[in-house]
Design a protein around this motif. Structure first.
Motif, PDB file in Angstrom:
ATOM      1  N   ARG A 168      12.822  -0.542  -2.809  1.00  0.00           N
ATOM      2  CA  ARG A 168      11.883  -1.587  -3.199  1.00  0.00           C
ATOM      3  C   ARG A 168      11.164  -1.231  -4.497  1.00  0.00           C
ATOM      4  O   ARG A 168      10.984  -2.067  -5.375  1.00  0.00           O
ATOM      5  CB  ARG A 168      10.850  -1.797  -2.085  1.00  0.00           C
ATOM      6  CG  ARG A 168      11.432  -2.308  -0.776  1.00  0.00           C
ATOM      7  CD  ARG A 168      12.041  -3.668  -0.929  1.00  0.00           C
ATOM      8  NE  ARG A 168      11.079  -4.665  -1.393  1.00  0.00           N
ATOM      9  CZ  ARG A 168      11.386  -5.927  -1.642  1.00  0.00           C
ATOM     10  NH1 ARG A 168      12.637  -6.343  -1.496  1.00  0.00           N
ATOM     11  NH2 ARG A 168      10.455  -6.769  -2.055  1.00  0.00           N
ATOM     12  N   LEU A 169      10.769   0.034  -4.638  1.00  0.00           N
ATOM     13  CA  LEU A 169      10.089   0.460  -5.858  1.00  0.00           C
ATOM     14  C   LEU A 169      11.002   0.322  -7.072  1.00  0.00           C
ATOM     15  O   LEU A 169      10.563  -0.113  -8.144  1.00  0.00           O
ATOM     16  CB  LEU A 169       9.626   1.909  -5.717  1.00  0.00           C
ATOM     17  CG  LEU A 169       8.198   2.135  -5.231  1.00  0.00           C
ATOM     18  CD1 LEU A 169       7.917   3.618  -5.077  1.00  0.00           C
ATOM     19  CD2 LEU A 169       7.185   1.507  -6.175  1.00  0.00           C
ATOM     20  N   ARG A 170      12.239   0.703  -6.924  1.00  0.00           N
ATOM     21  CA  ARG A 170      13.182   0.580  -8.040  1.00  0.00           C
ATOM     22  C   ARG A 170      13.282  -0.868  -8.506  1.00  0.00           C
ATOM     23  O   ARG A 170      13.322  -1.152  -9.708  1.00  0.00           O
ATOM     24  CB  ARG A 170      14.557   1.086  -7.619  1.00  0.00           C
ATOM     25  CG  ARG A 170      14.680   2.603  -7.612  1.00  0.00           C
ATOM     26  CD  ARG A 170      16.011   3.021  -7.035  1.00  0.00           C
ATOM     27  NE  ARG A 170      16.251   4.453  -7.221  1.00  0.00           N
ATOM     28  CZ  ARG A 170      17.166   5.138  -6.561  1.00  0.00           C
ATOM     29  NH1 ARG A 170      17.929   4.525  -5.664  1.00  0.00           N
ATOM     30  NH2 ARG A 170      17.327   6.423  -6.799  1.00  0.00           N
ATOM     31  N   ASN A 171      13.334  -1.771  -7.552  1.00  0.00           N
ATOM     32  CA  ASN A 171      13.447  -3.185  -7.917  1.00  0.00           C
ATOM     33  C   ASN A 171      12.194  -3.713  -8.601  1.00  0.00           C
ATOM     34  O   ASN A 171      12.265  -4.624  -9.432  1.00  0.00           O
ATOM     35  CB  ASN A 171      13.730  -4.024  -6.664  1.00  0.00           C
ATOM     36  CG  ASN A 171      15.124  -3.801  -6.112  1.00  0.00           C
ATOM     37  OD1 ASN A 171      16.027  -3.382  -6.845  1.00  0.00           O
ATOM     38  ND2 ASN A 171      15.312  -4.044  -4.829  1.00  0.00           N
ATOM     39  N   LYS A 172      11.044  -3.128  -8.269  1.00  0.00           N
ATOM     40  CA  LYS A 172       9.777  -3.649  -8.786  1.00  0.00           C
ATOM     41  C   LYS A 172       9.359  -3.037 -10.115  1.00  0.00           C
ATOM     42  O   LYS A 172       8.666  -3.681 -10.901  1.00  0.00           O
ATOM     43  CB  LYS A 172       8.670  -3.435  -7.744  1.00  0.00           C
ATOM     44  CG  LYS A 172       8.842  -4.310  -6.503  1.00  0.00           C
ATOM     45  CD  LYS A 172       7.736  -4.055  -5.482  1.00  0.00           C
ATOM     46  CE  LYS A 172       7.906  -4.953  -4.269  1.00  0.00           C
ATOM     47  NZ  LYS A 172       6.830  -4.754  -3.263  1.00  0.00           N
TER      48      LYS A 172
ATOM     49  N   PRO B 164       0.804  -1.230   0.000  1.00  0.00           N
ATOM     50  CA  PRO B 164       0.000   0.000   0.000  1.00  0.00           C
ATOM     51  C   PRO B 164       0.834   1.276   0.000  1.00  0.00           C
ATOM     52  O   PRO B 164       0.534   2.226  -0.728  1.00  0.00           O
ATOM     53  CB  PRO B 164      -0.835  -0.129   1.282  1.00  0.00           C
ATOM     54  CG  PRO B 164      -0.982  -1.606   1.472  1.00  0.00           C
ATOM     55  CD  PRO B 164       0.328  -2.191   1.030  1.00  0.00           C
ATOM     56  N   LYS B 165       1.880   1.321   0.796  1.00  0.00           N
ATOM     57  CA  LYS B 165       2.674   2.541   0.858  1.00  0.00           C
ATOM     58  C   LYS B 165       3.543   2.709  -0.378  1.00  0.00           C
ATOM     59  O   LYS B 165       3.797   3.848  -0.815  1.00  0.00           O
ATOM     60  CB  LYS B 165       3.544   2.544   2.122  1.00  0.00           C
ATOM     61  CG  LYS B 165       4.136   3.907   2.442  1.00  0.00           C
ATOM     62  CD  LYS B 165       3.056   4.982   2.576  1.00  0.00           C
ATOM     63  CE  LYS B 165       2.118   4.733   3.725  1.00  0.00           C
ATOM     64  NZ  LYS B 165       1.082   5.786   3.835  1.00  0.00           N
ATOM     65  N   GLU B 166       4.005   1.634  -0.969  1.00  0.00           N
ATOM     66  CA  GLU B 166       4.741   1.741  -2.230  1.00  0.00           C
ATOM     67  C   GLU B 166       3.847   2.323  -3.312  1.00  0.00           C
ATOM     68  O   GLU B 166       4.292   3.158  -4.117  1.00  0.00           O
ATOM     69  CB  GLU B 166       5.281   0.372  -2.644  1.00  0.00           C
ATOM     70  CG  GLU B 166       6.443  -0.111  -1.805  1.00  0.00           C
ATOM     71  CD  GLU B 166       6.796  -1.569  -2.040  1.00  0.00           C
ATOM     72  OE1 GLU B 166       7.776  -2.037  -1.455  1.00  0.00           O
ATOM     73  OE2 GLU B 166       6.062  -2.255  -2.794  1.00  0.00           O
TER      74      GLU B 166
END
Length: 236
Positions: free
Chosen positions: A204-208, A160-162
């Motif tokens: 985490r966002l960069r990886n996803k 949710p926060k991502e």
């Protein structure tokens, strides 16, 4: 506000309970992990505070199970674990924020108010923007369904926060934000000394969503971060 706190340290619970009473918060305290999860299922709560290490069911498992049932209730994790991998795990399981022990009760209260306020605002905005979405050259992101498409393909593993962080960046392309600004505008509280919350989510966002040839979330050294898809290179 009705808060469930699952924490096996009775001294911590007593300390927090005093602050709850001062703030007019109705708090219920459970010292066992499994019992706490069952209490969540049988009650109506505005926010959850969950310790990492608990008897019979650990906090990360509780958080994961709750997120399978309820996608929106705010969750704050309490943890004595201070490594990035531990923080990532808690956030990946669906926690909205974490507080590292030992902590200041005033700082915890600030996080509670901010996470709750952010959740309320997000709910109102979502209700008011039922058909609202943003579409860029490569992304389509819907605040209503909380769906993200990248080049037409869904990204389904965002917490949710991502999602909130990505949505905010896409709303403000190429604008540079400091960690303090992101804490205030995405998390809803002013800076209280833990910028790692932002850094962990950015990583985490960069990886996803990205690859080395697609640096959507860029570091502006000495300042902060920005979202920019105009520099994307075609993959071979």
């Amino acid at each position: 506000m009705n808060i469930l706190m699952i924490e096996d340290n009775e001294s911590v619970c007593s300390m927090v309970e005093m602050f709850f009473l001062k703030e007019g918060i109705n708090g219920e305290f459970v010292n066992d992990g499994l019992e706490g999860y069952q209490r969540f299922q049988s009650g109506e709560w505005d926010l959850l505070i969950i310790d990492w290490m608990l008897p019979n069911m650990d906090g990360v498992t509780i958080c994961r199970k709750i997120r399978e049932e309820n996608k929106t209730i705010p969750i704050i994790m309490l943890t004595a674990k201070d490594t990035e991998s531990d923080q990532v795990l808690g956030l990946e399981m669906g926690a909205d924020d974490y507080v590292t022990k030992p902590f200041s009760p005033l700082a915890l209260m600030a996080r509670i108010k901010a996470v709750s306020r952010r959740s309320t605002i997000a709910g109102k905005e979502e209700e008011a923007n039922r058909t609202h979405f943003i579409e860029t050259q490569l992304f389509k992101i819907s605040k209503d369904t909380r769906e993200v498409l990248l080049k037409g393909k869904p990204i389904t593993n965002l917490t949710p926060k991502e999602f909130d962080l990505l949505y905010y960046f896409i709303e403000h392309p190429r604008q540079v934000f400091s960690r303090e600004q992101l804490l205030e505008r995405v998390w809803g509280y002013q800076y209280y000394g833990d910028e790692r919350t932002v850094d962990v989510h950015i990583k985490r966002l960069r990886n996803k969503i990205g690859t080395p040839n697609q640096p959507f979330l860029q570091t502006v050294w000495g300042v902060g971060y920005k979202f920019d898809e105009s520099v994307v290179e075609d993959e071979a």
